[in-house]
Design an enzyme around this catalytic site. Structure first.
Site, PDB file in Angstrom:
ATOM      1  CB  ILE A  41     -79.870  56.067  57.053  1.00  0.00           C
ATOM      2  CG1 ILE A  41     -79.569  55.078  58.128  1.00  0.00           C
ATOM      3  CG2 ILE A  41     -81.179  55.296  56.159  1.00  0.00           C
ATOM      4  CD1 ILE A  41     -78.759  54.024  57.453  1.00  0.00           C
ATOM      5  CB  ILE A  72     -70.526  75.803  69.715  1.00  0.00           C
ATOM      6  CG1 ILE A  72     -71.290  76.617  70.629  1.00  0.00           C
ATOM      7  CG2 ILE A  72     -68.939  76.444  69.568  1.00  0.00           C
ATOM      8  CD1 ILE A  72     -70.762  76.754  72.040  1.00  0.00           C
ATOM      9  CE  LYS A 109     -94.295  78.351  65.857  1.00  0.00           C
ATOM     10  NZ  LYS A 109     -94.958  79.279  64.924  1.00  0.00           N
ATOM     11  CE  LYS A 149     -97.925  76.238  60.070  1.00  0.00           C
ATOM     12  NZ  LYS A 149     -98.558  75.466  61.313  1.00  0.00           N
ATOM     13  CB  CYS A 165     -61.267  40.924  66.222  1.00  0.00           C
ATOM     14  SG  CYS A 165     -59.361  41.874  66.486  1.00  0.00           S
ATOM     15  CG  HIS A 177     -62.484  43.515  62.482  1.00  0.00           C
ATOM     16  ND1 HIS A 177     -63.534  43.705  63.537  1.00  0.00           N
ATOM     17  CD2 HIS A 177     -61.526  43.668  63.060  1.00  0.00           C
ATOM     18  CE1 HIS A 177     -62.652  44.059  64.608  1.00  0.00           C
ATOM     19  NE2 HIS A 177     -61.488  43.885  64.201  1.00  0.00           N
ATOM     20  CD  GLU A 186     -66.873  43.090  62.152  1.00  0.00           C
ATOM     21  OE1 GLU A 186     -66.367  41.790  61.570  1.00  0.00           O
ATOM     22  OE2 GLU A 186     -66.380  43.673  63.070  1.00  0.00           O
TER      23      GLU A 186
HETATM   24  N1  GLN Z   1     -58.118  43.863  71.878  1.00  0.00           N
HETATM   25  C1  GLN Z   1     -57.606  42.853  70.862  1.00  0.00           C
HETATM   26  C2  GLN Z   1     -56.318  43.525  70.094  1.00  0.00           C
HETATM   27  O1  GLN Z   1     -55.975  44.530  70.037  1.00  0.00           O
HETATM   28  C3  GLN Z   1     -58.746  42.423  69.945  1.00  0.00           C
HETATM   29  C4  GLN Z   1     -59.200  43.728  69.137  1.00  0.00           C
HETATM   30  C5  GLN Z   1     -60.547  43.884  68.490  1.00  0.00           C
HETATM   31  O2  GLN Z   1     -61.361  42.966  68.941  1.00  0.00           O
HETATM   32  N2  GLN Z   1     -60.925  44.584  67.518  1.00  0.00           N
HETATM   33  O3  GLN Z   1     -55.903  42.614  69.423  1.00  0.00           O
END
Ligand code: GLN
Length: 544
Positions: free
Chosen positions: A25, A155, A196, A230, A388, A514, A516
């Site tokens: 962020i 590390i 600190k 400081k 999905c 997707h 999103e």
């Molecule tokens: N598991 C499902 C697939 O592989 C959906 C994958 C997901 O929701 N990103 O098609």
């Protein structure tokens, strides 16, 4: 801008004291301010783990896996970068130790280092440094911000800190700087902020030869002059380079907090870049204004199986916030574990919702709960958005309960089902390796004329990002369409069903892709915007 830089400048963001302070962020907020002043900025993330990418990680490990347009499976911080900056990231914006080592080992096998012992210094550090500058090759950026994952002193971080030391020394004082994000804890018993831990974490950096130029201090209470003095004294930074990062109401406030603390000015002065333009943040402020002053309020149920860790659904949650602000509507998100939803309790569990979002996912756990939730949304005309696996569950639910195919399933869950309404994609059948082998990245999709989604997108051709192996089985398409579940988004090259919508339902849309991943603060995604609108409407007309 008065003068544009002749060459790319580099900013590194490291973290001290503890993880989860919000380096992503901070990096995104600083980038936003520099961008708002007219600079061309990008951000990259270097993750010190040995996985080549986070694609094979369980979301419980590091949260959601973000997917770029060019099909990279990346750290969720890249999602923040895109949402804040409104620019696309790519494969080159996320590098892991696994990727660095695998490149070096490939070079060694090819004979590039013939005769030499291949070592962390210089071979690994050289490879890291070559990745620091990779994005500059395009000439598209004035400033590149590099976030180093993890905490200094780990590390795994050592080669990165060493690479920064060499790089800073090679570039000189005005082309490269280090911002160290740290924590100033408050001790309740003595009512004091303590410096600190920060002193110690700066000491760790100094032991590796890196002097941070700027300290950004996460704190619950304001830092007074004495504390700033400081910190400056003990950590060898100028007092104006001690920046307070007080807890924010929302992550989208952070750029404005940083502006108030002059982080951008201090950075530009150190890099000898002009600060003449005032940052153009009008749209950003307008978004915040709406986000904080909603007129309406809705409850959206987010049904998934990783609900204990909201970071697993980061992009979905942020997309709902963007869409909420756009609609001047407060979106309350109710994370509901699909494992505990049954046909018997679904009505009680979803009763108070104004919208249902069924999340992406993998594997059998919680599947039946998702299917029960979708059935409820379909029958009760509750606005529904499936993403999905959420779309795949919608297809299974419809097949079972409307088409009467009681054993319908996805072959991901039941490989022997008689009715594989969701099955493995053609191109996936020969795939044996798990890493980076799904259908990944942006693909085109054609929207059916007259469909609801076509109206929502306002066009016919869209490009959306994918991450899956299984798909809608076209053998069942005709029957589904006849019964009301329409295939309204089709991939033109492979004839894959990418979106379904249900006739006669106020809002029932599910996508194989997707949405999103491409919602940003300034361009909220239309599917989310309309989903929130539908939830608003549902709330107004439902008689509870
Ligand atoms: N598991 C499902 C697939 O592989 C959906 C994958 C997901 O929701 N990103 O098609």
């Amino acid at each position: 801008m008065e003068s544009s830089p002749s060459k790319t400048k580099y900013i590194f963001v490291t973290g001290g004291v503890t993880s989860s302070l919000g380096k992503g962020i901070l990096a995104a907020s600083l980038a936003k301010l520099l961008q708002a002043r007219g600079y061309r900025v990008t951000i990259q993330k270097f993750d010190p783990y040995i996985n080549v990418d986070p694609g094979t990680l369980n979301p419980y490990e590091h949260g959601e896996c973000f997917v770029t347009e060019d099909g990279a499976e990346t750290d969720l911080d890249l999602g923040h970068y895109e949402r804040f900056l409104n620019v696309r990231t790519s494969q080159a914006n996320n590098v892991t130790t696994g990727r660095i080592y695998s490149t070096v080992i490939q070079k060694e096998r090819r004979g590039d280092y013939l005769g030499k012992t291949v070592q962390v210094v210089p071979h690994i550090t050289d490879e890291i440094k070559s990745r620091f500058v990779k994005l500059a090759e395009s000439g598209d950026y004035d400033i590149i911000i590099t976030e180093i994952g993890g905490t200094v002193g780990d590390i795994e971080s050592l080669p990165y800190v060493e690479a920064i030391r060499q790089f800073k020394w090679e570039l000189g004082a005005y082309d490269c700087l280090v911002v160290h994000l740290t924590l100033i804890p408050y001790l309740k018993t003595s009512e004091e902020l303590k410096t600190k831990p920060t002193q110690h974490s700066v000491k760790v950096l100094l032991e590796s030869g890196v002097q941070p130029d700027i300290l950004v201090c996460r704190t619950e209470y304001p830092l007074n002059k004495a504390i700033r003095r400081k910190l400056a004294l003990f950590c060898n930074v100028k007092i104006n380079a001690v920046i307070e990062a007080i807890d924010a109401q929302t992550i989208y406030d952070v750029p404005l907090h940083m502006l108030k603390e002059n982080l951008d000015k201090v950075v530009l002065a150190k890099l000898k870049l002009a600060t003449k333009n005032e940052p153009q943040l009008h749209d950003w402020k307008a978004f915040l204004q709406k986000l904080k002053n909603p007129i309406t309020e809705v409850s959206i149920g987010l049904v998934g199986k990783y609900t204990e860790l909201p970071d697993a659904y980061k992009s979905i949650i942020e997309s709902l916030k963007h869409a909420g602000a756009h609609n001047e509507c407060k979106v309350n998100i109710d994370l509901i574990s699909s494992e505990f939803i049954t046909d018997e309790n679904v009505g009680e569990k979803l009763r108070d919702l104004d919208g249902l979002l069924v999340a992406p996912g993998f594997g059998a756990r919680g599947i039946e709960g998702k299917i029960a939730a979708i059935r409820y949304a379909r029958e009760q005309k509750l606005p529904f958005l499936g993403i999905c696996l959420g779309m795949q569950c919608a297809v299974i639910e419809f097949s079972r309960n409307v088409l009467g195919l009681s054993d319908a399933h996805s072959t991901e869950i039941d490989p022997d089902t008689k009715n594989p309404v969701i099955y493995l994609m053609e191109g996936q059948r020969e795939v044996t390796h798990k890493g980076g082998t799904m259908r990944l990245g942006a693909y085109p999709c054609e929207l059916k004329r007259g469909s609801k989604v076509q109206g929502i997108y306002g066009g016919h051709s869209i490009l959306e990002r994918h991450r899956h192996r299984f798909e809608f089985n076209n053998r069942y398409r005709k029957d589904m369409e006849k019964a009301g579940l329409k295939a309204v988004g089709i991939n033109p090259d492979l004839d894959l069903v990418e979106i379904v919508e249900l006739e006669g339902h106020p809002f029932y849309i599910a996508s194989q892709f997707h949405p999103e991943y491409s919602s940003t603060v300034l361009t909220p995604h239309p599917l989310f915007v309309h989903f929130v609108q539908a939830a608003n409407l549902f709330k107004q007309i439902i008689d509870r």
